[in-house]
Design a protein around this motif. Structure first.
Motif, PDB file in Angstrom:
ATOM      1  N   ASN A  46       0.830  -1.214   0.000  1.00  0.00           N
ATOM      2  CA  ASN A  46       0.000   0.000   0.000  1.00  0.00           C
ATOM      3  C   ASN A  46       0.865   1.264   0.000  1.00  0.00           C
ATOM      4  OD1 ASN A  46      -2.437  -1.467   0.040  1.00  0.00           O
ATOM      5  ND2 ASN A  46      -2.367  -1.637   2.268  1.00  0.00           N
ATOM      6  N   LEU A  94       0.374  -5.190   7.035  1.00  0.00           N
ATOM      7  CA  LEU A  94      -1.059  -4.960   6.793  1.00  0.00           C
ATOM      8  C   LEU A  94      -1.815  -4.768   8.102  1.00  0.00           C
ATOM      9  CD1 LEU A  94      -1.654  -7.587   3.957  1.00  0.00           C
ATOM     10  CD2 LEU A  94      -1.827  -5.091   3.743  1.00  0.00           C
ATOM     11  N   ALA A  98      -3.720  -1.400   9.353  1.00  0.00           N
ATOM     12  CA  ALA A  98      -5.134  -1.443   9.733  1.00  0.00           C
ATOM     13  C   ALA A  98      -5.338  -0.900  11.141  1.00  0.00           C
ATOM     14  CB  ALA A  98      -5.654  -2.870   9.632  1.00  0.00           C
ATOM     15  N   LYS A 215      -5.969 -12.624   5.398  1.00  0.00           N
ATOM     16  CA  LYS A 215      -6.149 -12.927   3.973  1.00  0.00           C
ATOM     17  C   LYS A 215      -7.016 -11.868   3.304  1.00  0.00           C
ATOM     18  CE  LYS A 215      -5.689 -17.995   4.101  1.00  0.00           C
ATOM     19  NZ  LYS A 215      -6.425 -19.279   3.899  1.00  0.00           N
ATOM     20  N   THR A 216      -8.055 -11.443   4.001  1.00  0.00           N
ATOM     21  CA  THR A 216      -8.932 -10.404   3.459  1.00  0.00           C
ATOM     22  C   THR A 216      -8.185  -9.097   3.276  1.00  0.00           C
ATOM     23  OG1 THR A 216     -10.877 -11.400   4.501  1.00  0.00           O
ATOM     24  CG2 THR A 216     -11.063  -9.098   3.843  1.00  0.00           C
ATOM     25  N   LEU A 217      -7.394  -8.725   4.280  1.00  0.00           N
ATOM     26  CA  LEU A 217      -6.596  -7.508   4.179  1.00  0.00           C
ATOM     27  C   LEU A 217      -5.667  -7.575   2.974  1.00  0.00           C
ATOM     28  CD1 LEU A 217      -5.518  -6.800   7.882  1.00  0.00           C
ATOM     29  CD2 LEU A 217      -7.264  -5.601   6.558  1.00  0.00           C
ATOM     30  N   ARG A 218      -5.050  -8.735   2.775  1.00  0.00           N
ATOM     31  CA  ARG A 218      -4.093  -8.864   1.672  1.00  0.00           C
ATOM     32  C   ARG A 218      -4.808  -8.825   0.321  1.00  0.00           C
ATOM     33  NH1 ARG A 218       1.536 -12.126   1.554  1.00  0.00           N
ATOM     34  NH2 ARG A 218       2.131 -11.572  -0.584  1.00  0.00           N
ATOM     35  N   ALA A 219      -5.970  -9.418   0.257  1.00  0.00           N
ATOM     36  CA  ALA A 219      -6.719  -9.426  -1.008  1.00  0.00           C
ATOM     37  C   ALA A 219      -7.106  -8.011  -1.421  1.00  0.00           C
ATOM     38  CB  ALA A 219      -7.962 -10.293  -0.862  1.00  0.00           C
ATOM     39  N   GLN A 220      -7.274  -7.150  -0.453  1.00  0.00           N
ATOM     40  CA  GLN A 220      -7.698  -5.776  -0.740  1.00  0.00           C
ATOM     41  C   GLN A 220      -6.509  -4.816  -0.869  1.00  0.00           C
ATOM     42  OE1 GLN A 220     -10.174  -5.050   2.679  1.00  0.00           O
ATOM     43  NE2 GLN A 220     -11.935  -6.153   1.850  1.00  0.00           N
ATOM     44  N   ALA A 221      -5.319  -5.324  -0.616  1.00  0.00           N
ATOM     45  CA  ALA A 221      -4.133  -4.464  -0.579  1.00  0.00           C
ATOM     46  C   ALA A 221      -3.393  -4.435  -1.914  1.00  0.00           C
ATOM     47  CB  ALA A 221      -3.195  -4.952   0.522  1.00  0.00           C
ATOM     48  N   ASP A 222      -2.552  -3.441  -2.064  1.00  0.00           N
ATOM     49  CA  ASP A 222      -1.651  -3.337  -3.205  1.00  0.00           C
ATOM     50  C   ASP A 222      -0.279  -3.795  -2.728  1.00  0.00           C
ATOM     51  OD1 ASP A 222      -0.261  -2.732  -5.493  1.00  0.00           O
ATOM     52  OD2 ASP A 222      -0.304  -0.563  -5.210  1.00  0.00           O
TER      53      ASP A 222
END
Length: 227
Positions: A46, A94, A98, A215-222
């Protein structure tokens, strides 16, 4: 419950191998000393660059916890260690991002209480300082890491309601049977280890919640890996 939550955060973020020697709080004696370099970023999360020094420190923590002899690892093993280190470092970043965005903080008193609890696990000051030296970490950096872990615990408990996770008697019995089957005839009775079995089940369920959340955080991250 607080220590279980901290352990859940550590295990979930750093993988099945965990962080380094959580039986000592946030320290272990021995293991691979942290040798850091500053040869550029290893990843960008990010927009935030993750340094080679952070990578080296995280790698050393994983090596110490798992008791690995890096010199004996073949190419596949080295690659696996690098991947695990990068995954841990990205996950940690991440979560930190957050937490910062959420505004969740812990008080100085909470940090000092945790520090005092951990120091009491060492026989004397010299043993504590030896543990710090063995990990190549200063006491100030260690205290900062404790603050980060407590903040992660507070944030995840607030976000995922970890404290409300419970274990049914059926789940406890299943976990006990698996452990008893492995132990054989030397296994203690369920009644004598009921509380430990319950704590284990709760920790496993909490850990899975955290893993899925990361996993959710990573899926939404750059996330860009540079090595």
């Amino acid at each position: 419950m607080k220590n279980i939550l901290i352990a859940v955060v550590v295990i979930a973020v750093f993988g099945a191998g965990g962080w380094y020697a959580y039986s000592k709080g946030l320290l272990s004696v021995g293991g691979e000393k942290v040798m850091t370099t500053n040869s550029g970023a290893v990843a960008v999360v990010n927009g935030e660059e993750l340094s080679r020094a952070d990578f080296d420190a995280t790698r050393a923590q994983i090596v110490a916890q798992q008791g690995l002899n890096v010199a004996l690892l073949d190419a596949a093993g080295q690659a696996q260690l690098q991947t695990q280190t990068l995954d841990a470092l990205v996950s940690q970043t991440l979560l930190r991002q957050a937490i910062k965005k959420s505004g969740v903080t812990v008080t100085d008193a909470q940090v000092e209480t945790q520090i005092a609890t951990i120091k009491k696990q060492f026989p004397d000051t010299a043993a504590f300082e030896q543990a710090l030296a063995g990990q190549g970490i200063t006491e100030d950096a260690w205290k900062m890491r404790i603050r980060e872990e407590l903040s992660a615990q507070a944030y995840l408990d607030q976000t995922l309601k970890l404290s409300s996770v419970n274990a049914s008697e059926e789940e406890i019995a299943t976990a006990y049977k698996q452990a008893a089957d492995a132990a054989g005839k030397d296994a203690p009775s369920l009644a004598s280890v009921h509380d430990q079995a319950k704590a284990f089940v709760i920790q496993q369920k909490q850990q899975q919640l955290v893993v899925e959340f990361v996993k959710t955080l990573r899926a939404q991250a750059d996330v860009k890996i540079l090595i």
